[in-house]
Design an enzyme around this catalytic site. Structure first.
Site, PDB file in Angstrom:
ATOM      1  N   ASP A 117      -0.200 -33.187   9.214  1.00 40.70           N
ATOM      2  CA  ASP A 117      -0.966 -32.216  10.007  1.00 40.70           C
ATOM      3  C   ASP A 117      -1.305 -32.736  11.396  1.00 40.70           C
ATOM      4  OD1 ASP A 117      -1.220 -30.205   7.972  1.00 40.70           O
ATOM      5  OD2 ASP A 117      -2.702 -31.473   6.982  1.00 40.70           O
ATOM      6  N   HIS A 149      -8.713 -42.768   2.338  1.00 38.05           N
ATOM      7  CA  HIS A 149      -8.223 -41.423   2.655  1.00 38.05           C
ATOM      8  C   HIS A 149      -9.321 -40.702   3.407  1.00 38.05           C
ATOM      9  CE1 HIS A 149      -6.575 -37.365   2.183  1.00 38.05           C
ATOM     10  NE2 HIS A 149      -7.776 -36.996   1.763  1.00 38.05           N
ATOM     11  N   SER A 205      -6.241 -27.875   8.976  1.00 33.71           N
ATOM     12  CA  SER A 205      -6.128 -29.036   8.094  1.00 33.71           C
ATOM     13  C   SER A 205      -5.892 -30.313   8.902  1.00 33.71           C
ATOM     14  CB  SER A 205      -4.979 -28.839   7.103  1.00 33.71           C
ATOM     15  OG  SER A 205      -4.818 -29.989   6.298  1.00 33.71           O
ATOM     16  N   SER A 233     -23.730 -16.679  11.230  1.00 35.12           N
ATOM     17  CA  SER A 233     -24.361 -17.038   9.946  1.00 35.12           C
ATOM     18  C   SER A 233     -24.466 -18.547   9.714  1.00 35.12           C
ATOM     19  CB  SER A 233     -23.604 -16.393   8.774  1.00 35.12           C
ATOM     20  OG  SER A 233     -23.616 -14.997   8.893  1.00 35.12           O
ATOM     21  N   SER A 281     -10.093 -36.763   5.198  1.00 33.30           N
ATOM     22  CA  SER A 281      -9.613 -35.406   5.452  1.00 33.30           C
ATOM     23  C   SER A 281     -10.800 -34.477   5.623  1.00 33.30           C
ATOM     24  CB  SER A 281      -8.721 -34.922   4.308  1.00 33.30           C
ATOM     25  OG  SER A 281      -9.484 -34.736   3.129  1.00 33.30           O
TER      26      SER A 281
END
Length: 298
Positions: free
Chosen positions: A212, A160, A170, A124, A162
């Site tokens: 992480d 930052h 993560s 998809s 992420s």
């Protein structure tokens, strides 16, 4: 006003032009001139890094390991296509001019970079990865001469980055950085170095709190050098990132662009190395893509 607008160069020292650059012109001065034209328009968003869309990119070795781990399916490696779209949206706006008398200008910026499996109809056509990068930076005008180059700007900032995911997918880190930009005529050089803000170690591999990606600096390095050269209406850029330590991974990125209609430019990009995206920080990618950019910023 012109002095103020010089600070619209990005904190990462990304320099660009939107129109023809003559051999004797400065890329930095041309960028300032271009942004002067929209300085008094209240609803104009100023670019930070280059804004582009690459409808087609090809990666010869997609990173399937995170998805195999997540799905625990031995066939998961067949899910990720080599071909995908990639785009970047990046902007900034001023918070405070002339913090220190007639210099020192505070900015906020945001960059979104996305990887879209648009041709992968079997799953998809999902967005495989989206990176978010808000930052605050202070930029200072300068006019030192160093080795025949003008040291036009220097700055400091906090960023930052992420991918906004949880669990085993993560990825994130926080950094403080310093930047400098040098230029002479159609050549510009940006230097950027950073220090990662330490994070606590995870108590368990599945813990939602803690680091992480504790080894991210081994792959994303702690500095990068970016060069730009304008040849007539062509713009060439080269970025190199490394840490000069072991393990030494690093990366390079090369782009070429050419105007096709107004501020719209044909834009090509080649990346080879580690850290193209957060999910791929420890995976070696070799990607080539073609598309368009709005203007052209190093």
């Amino acid at each position: 006003m012109k002095q103020w607008l010089q600070i619209f160069l990005t904190a990462g020292l990304f320099i660009g032009v939107n129109q023809h650059v003559l051999a004797e012109d400065s890329l930095v001065d041309q960028r300032v001139e271009d942004e002067l034209k929209t300085a008094d328009q209240r609803f104009v968003i100023t670019p930070h890094k280059v804004n582009y869309i690459l409808p087609y990119t090809y990666n010869d070795s997609p990173n399937v390991d995170p998805y195999i781990t997540l799905s625990k399916d031995e066939n998961a490696e067949e899910v990720i296509d080599n071909a995908e779209a990639k785009f970047q949206i990046s902007f900034k706006f001023p918070l405070w001019y002339n913090v220190f008398g007639d210099n020192g200008h505070l900015y906020f910026a945001y960059t979104n970079q996305s990887y879209w499996q648009v041709y992968n109809k079997e799953i998809s056509s999902p967005f495989r990865e989206t990176n978010h990068e808000p930052e605050m930076f202070m930029l200072f005008n300068n006019d030192w001469e160093v080795a025949g180059l003008r040291n036009s700007f220097w700055g400091v900032g906090a960023v930052h980055q992420s991918n906004g995911k949880s669990g085993s997918l993560s990825r994130s880190w926080n950094r403080l950085y310093g930047t400098m930009v040098f230029d002479r005529g159609p050549f510009a050089l940006g230097l950027k170095a950073w220090w990662r803000i330490p994070e606590d170690e995870k108590e368990t591999p599945d813990s939602p709190e803690g680091d992480d990606n504790p080894d991210i600096e081994d792959y994303m390095g702690n500095f990068e050098v970016t060069a730009a050269y304008g040849l007539d209406e062509h713009m060439f850029t080269l970025m190199a990132r490394n840490n000069l330590q072991n393990p030494n991974k690093g990366s390079i990125e090369f782009t070429w662009s050419y105007p096709i209609l107004g501020n719209l430019r044909l834009y090509t990009q080649y990346f080879n190395g580690y850290g193209e995206s957060m999910i791929d920080y420890n995976h070696h990618n070799q990607r080539i893509g073609i598309g368009v950019s709005i203007g052209d910023i190093l």
